[in-house]
Design a protein around this motif. Sequence first.
Motif, PDB file in Angstrom:
ATOM      1  N   ASP A   1       1.076  -1.109  -0.027  1.00  0.00           N
ATOM      2  CA  ASP A   1      -0.044   0.117  -0.005  1.00  0.00           C
ATOM      3  C   ASP A   1       0.854   1.227  -0.060  1.00  0.00           C
ATOM      4  O   ASP A   1       0.257   2.352  -0.316  1.00  0.00           O
ATOM      5  CB  ASP A   1      -0.836   0.148   1.216  1.00  0.00           C
ATOM      6  N   MET A   2       2.220   1.175   0.261  1.00  0.00           N
ATOM      7  CA  MET A   2       2.957   2.174   0.201  1.00  0.00           C
ATOM      8  C   MET A   2       3.774   2.619  -0.986  1.00  0.00           C
ATOM      9  O   MET A   2       4.763   3.347  -1.011  1.00  0.00           O
ATOM     10  CB  MET A   2       3.901   2.119   1.721  1.00  0.00           C
ATOM     11  N   ILE A   3       3.745   1.512  -1.936  1.00  0.00           N
ATOM     12  CA  ILE A   3       4.444   1.574  -3.048  1.00  0.00           C
ATOM     13  C   ILE A   3       3.915   2.790  -4.012  1.00  0.00           C
ATOM     14  O   ILE A   3       2.801   2.645  -4.433  1.00  0.00           O
ATOM     15  CB  ILE A   3       4.573   0.231  -3.847  1.00  0.00           C
ATOM     16  N   HIS A   4       4.480   3.699  -4.492  1.00  0.00           N
ATOM     17  CA  HIS A   4       3.913   4.958  -5.226  1.00  0.00           C
ATOM     18  C   HIS A   4       4.025   4.633  -6.739  1.00  0.00           C
ATOM     19  O   HIS A   4       3.442   5.111  -7.592  1.00  0.00           O
ATOM     20  CB  HIS A   4       4.801   6.068  -4.907  1.00  0.00           C
ATOM     21  N   LEU A   5       5.045   3.638  -7.133  1.00  0.00           N
ATOM     22  CA  LEU A   5       5.493   3.215  -8.612  1.00  0.00           C
ATOM     23  C   LEU A   5       5.549   2.034  -8.764  1.00  0.00           C
ATOM     24  O   LEU A   5       6.772   1.538  -8.047  1.00  0.00           O
ATOM     25  CB  LEU A   5       6.418   4.345  -9.398  1.00  0.00           C
ATOM     26  N   PRO A   6       5.019   1.032  -9.731  1.00  0.00           N
ATOM     27  CA  PRO A   6       5.158  -0.360  -9.470  1.00  0.00           C
ATOM     28  C   PRO A   6       6.587  -0.427 -10.365  1.00  0.00           C
ATOM     29  O   PRO A   6       6.801   0.254 -11.286  1.00  0.00           O
ATOM     30  CB  PRO A   6       3.962  -0.916 -10.158  1.00  0.00           C
ATOM     31  N   GLY A   7       7.085  -1.423 -10.062  1.00  0.00           N
ATOM     32  CA  GLY A   7       8.346  -2.096 -10.646  1.00  0.00           C
ATOM     33  C   GLY A   7       8.296  -2.006 -12.203  1.00  0.00           C
ATOM     34  O   GLY A   7       9.314  -2.248 -12.918  1.00  0.00           O
ATOM     35  N   ILE A   8       7.010  -2.210 -12.712  1.00  0.00           N
ATOM     36  CA  ILE A   8       6.895  -2.498 -14.007  1.00  0.00           C
ATOM     37  C   ILE A   8       7.642  -1.695 -15.138  1.00  0.00           C
ATOM     38  O   ILE A   8       7.839  -1.629 -16.092  1.00  0.00           O
ATOM     39  CB  ILE A   8       5.363  -2.789 -14.478  1.00  0.00           C
ATOM     40  N   TYR A   9       7.541  -0.162 -14.656  1.00  0.00           N
ATOM     41  CA  TYR A   9       7.933   0.837 -15.336  1.00  0.00           C
ATOM     42  C   TYR A   9       9.524   1.100 -15.240  1.00  0.00           C
ATOM     43  O   TYR A   9       9.953   1.905 -15.863  1.00  0.00           O
ATOM     44  CB  TYR A   9       7.045   2.180 -14.512  1.00  0.00           C
TER      45      TYR A   9
END
Length: 234
Positions: free
Chosen positions: A202-210
């Motif tokens: 819930d604290m991840i602002h940008l997922p690693g896919i980017y």
Amino acid sequence: MKKVYESAAAALDGVLFDGMLIAAGGFGLCGIPELLIAAIRDAGTKNLTVASNNAGVDDFGLGLLLQTKQVKKMMSSYVGENAEFMRQYLSGELELEFNPQGTLAERMRAGGCGIPGFYTKTGVGTVIAEGKEVKNFDGQDYILEKGIFADLSIVKAWKADDTGNLVFRKTARNFNPPAAMCGKICVAEVEEIVPRGSLDPDMIHLPGIYVHRLIQGEHEKRIEQRTVRKREVA
């Protein structure tokens, strides 16, 4: 897929080329990818177009690339605090595409979402609208702004895991997420890389896919404008 590299230079190896468009995160001196900027300077890549809220200061941030005249065009919303920026622009050495701040952020976000363009009321009837399509919706004029599709995104985050999930700290969560989204390749520098699974989802602002490449480094904590009171003498 290995995303963690040992240095900024290694993370940019094979990515840089003359004439490329770079989207850079950060605001003022907050949340700027200073290590990656320095590596681009050292690489000597030239004729760059840089989309960024501003261009740092004279001797730090994107100001380093202006000093070496590696930037031919800035796409920005704020150009204060940088005397070299002003000098190059007024002398005709530097192209400038002004963008309202929210428009610039949305152009980056749109590019990251695969949206080629959008209509906005911001800038209607001003020089911002010159040469752009105007369309009327429900009696209101809107101008067409194009999404930004960058060759490279460079951003700075607080924490990441080895898959590239990013957490930004406070004001650094301004232009960094949309800038990261709009690049064909995104390279992120962070203060700390933590074990996989230790970040609260819930604290991840940008997922690693980017995020394609990642480095950890030491960062300088500069203050852009320092204001202090005179010492009171009892």
